[in-house]
Design an enzyme around this catalytic site. Structure first.
Site, mmCIF file in Angstrom:
data_model
loop_
_atom_site.group_PDB
_atom_site.id
_atom_site.type_symbol
_atom_site.label_atom_id
_atom_site.label_comp_id
_atom_site.label_asym_id
_atom_site.label_seq_id
_atom_site.Cartn_x
_atom_site.Cartn_y
_atom_site.Cartn_z
ATOM 1 N N HIS A 63 -5.848 5.258 2.152
ATOM 2 C CA HIS A 63 -5.902 6.596 1.519
ATOM 3 C C HIS A 63 -7.054 6.690 0.508
ATOM 4 O O HIS A 63 -6.943 7.356 -0.531
ATOM 5 C CB HIS A 63 -4.548 6.973 0.905
ATOM 6 C CG HIS A 63 -4.069 6.076 -0.195
ATOM 7 N ND1 HIS A 63 -2.738 5.793 -0.398
ATOM 8 C CD2 HIS A 63 -4.722 5.411 -1.169
ATOM 9 C CE1 HIS A 63 -2.602 5.006 -1.442
ATOM 10 N NE2 HIS A 63 -3.801 4.762 -1.932
ATOM 11 N N HIS A 111 -1.286 8.126 -8.255
ATOM 12 C CA HIS A 111 -2.347 7.517 -9.064
ATOM 13 C C HIS A 111 -2.432 8.232 -10.410
ATOM 14 O O HIS A 111 -3.436 8.858 -10.746
ATOM 15 C CB HIS A 111 -3.680 7.597 -8.327
ATOM 16 C CG HIS A 111 -3.671 6.919 -6.991
ATOM 17 N ND1 HIS A 111 -3.089 7.477 -5.878
ATOM 18 C CD2 HIS A 111 -4.169 5.721 -6.593
ATOM 19 C CE1 HIS A 111 -3.235 6.648 -4.852
ATOM 20 N NE2 HIS A 111 -3.877 5.586 -5.260
ATOM 21 N N HIS A 121 -8.778 -4.401 -1.183
ATOM 22 C CA HIS A 121 -9.758 -3.844 -2.107
ATOM 23 C C HIS A 121 -9.400 -4.207 -3.545
ATOM 24 O O HIS A 121 -8.243 -4.417 -3.876
ATOM 25 C CB HIS A 121 -9.918 -2.331 -1.958
ATOM 26 C CG HIS A 121 -8.723 -1.484 -2.290
ATOM 27 N ND1 HIS A 121 -7.506 -1.585 -1.664
ATOM 28 C CD2 HIS A 121 -8.573 -0.462 -3.186
ATOM 29 C CE1 HIS A 121 -6.672 -0.677 -2.147
ATOM 30 N NE2 HIS A 121 -7.284 0.013 -3.075
ATOM 31 N N GLU A 179 -1.058 -2.506 -2.464
ATOM 32 C CA GLU A 179 -0.616 -1.252 -1.831
ATOM 33 C C GLU A 179 -0.084 -1.493 -0.416
ATOM 34 O O GLU A 179 0.678 -0.685 0.113
ATOM 35 C CB GLU A 179 -1.785 -0.259 -1.755
ATOM 36 C CG GLU A 179 -2.215 0.294 -3.104
ATOM 37 C CD GLU A 179 -3.344 1.309 -2.992
ATOM 38 O OE1 GLU A 179 -3.626 1.966 -3.996
ATOM 39 O OE2 GLU A 179 -3.959 1.444 -1.910
HETATM 40 FE FE FE2 Z 1 -4.341 3.939 -3.842
#
Ligand code: FE2
Length: 319
Positions: free
Chosen positions: A12, A59, A196, A243
């Protein structure tokens, strides 16, 4: 009864949303990413789900460090877009499905998973970017093709839930959906990742070997993933790689054995690995077309149709 026909995993990355919103999809850097979702959008158009359950993380748009629920289920009639950084994306308000969401809340909580019930909630790129990747671009005053039930998971502040807890929640969600009396075709998304790390000395970390191994096991051997400790995610996939536990909620809601319909993996988008997979539950005598058959039919070439008739088509595009 309602039933979950397929699970979708999708990164995402917020920059993907910004590229779409700013008309950059034809630029070579971004076209490489968007073209990887063209078959998925065709599959989604033919599958025509009645409802999508989308597992994502907020977020700091709906929640802040002052209040972070581990699992928050959106039971509202609608969810306005919001976002950090660039502000709300120009996408339509997301319509909910309060009746099914409330049913899921009741069933799952009575199964001893303590969800937070959200009757008012804004949703950010964590949810709307995967929606765009699978449903295509929708103008701000348009309509998303189906109602959505958001499930926000805390993966931003320690401690996030374990992969096993996520997988078992997926199981409970499936049980809840299948006890809903209306005949609804439901898909479930797991979003986020893949590897990431946004900040610190290892910023920019991407581990393609780890990501591809994760996708392999997600498809055919999810039990290998459910016991992975948080530290392994962080060490191998970066701080934000955690995530990926959200994909296990999606996987837990599916059959033990599934048909892999499609896969796409490329690096990088912004500083993140982009992963995507569609896993279909197998037909179980319902008389309705299985999602895998719909996927096979959506591929037009006769040679492909022949192979699909012989066995489930597994497609992999490796970036
Ligand atoms: Fe995220």
């Amino acid at each position: 009864m309602a039933r979950i026909v397929a699970g979708i995993g999708s990164s995402h990355v917020p920059a993907i949303g910004a590229a779409l919103d700013n008309g950059k999809t034809e630029e070579p850097y971004w076209k490489r990413i968007f073209s990887g979702f063209e078959k998925s959008q065709a599959w989604m158009r033919e599958t025509k789900p009645d409802v999508a359950i989308i597992v994502y993380n907020d977020h700091a748009s709906a929640f802040s460090v002052e209040m972070i629920p581990t699992f928050a289920l959106g039971c509202a009639a609608e969810f306005p877009p919001a976002d950090e950084g660039w502000g709300p994306r120009p996408v339509p308000v997301v319509q909910g499905h309060p009746a099914l969401a409330s049913h899921i809340a009741q069933s799952v909580i009575l199964d001893e998973f303590d969800l937070t019930i959200c009757n008012k909630m804004e949703v950010d790129h964590g949810m709307t970017v995967p929606m765009n990747l699978l449903f295509g671009k929708v103008e701000k005053h348009g309509h998303w093709p189906c109602p959505v039930i958001p499930l926000a998971v805390n993966v931003v502040m320690y401690p996030p839930p374990t992969g096993h807890r996520c997988y078992m929640l997926g199981r409970a969600i499936r049980k809840a959906v299948e006890s809903y009396p209306d005949d609804l075709k439901v898909v479930i998304f797991g979003t986020g990742g893949l590897s990431h790390q946004i900040s610190g000395p290892r910023a920019g970390l991407i581990n393609s070997k780890w990501d591809k191994n994760f996708l392999d096991n997600l498809s055919s051997n999810p039990q290998k993933l459910v016991k992975i400790p948080h530290l392994d995610y962080m060490r191998e996939a970066g701080a934000e790689g955690i995530e990926m536990v959200m994909w296990l909620i999606m996987r837990g809601a599916l059959d033990d054995k599934v048909d892999e319909v499609y896969r796409f993996y490329t690096v990088p988008a912004s500083n993140t690995a982009v992963g995507h997979i569609i896993l279909a539950n197998r037909e179980r005598g319902s008389g309705r077309k299985s999602a895998a058959k719909v996927a096979a039919r959506s591929k037009r070439s006769p040679a492909r149709l022949k192979r699909a008739a012989a066995r489930t088509k597994v497609e992999r595009i490796r970036g």
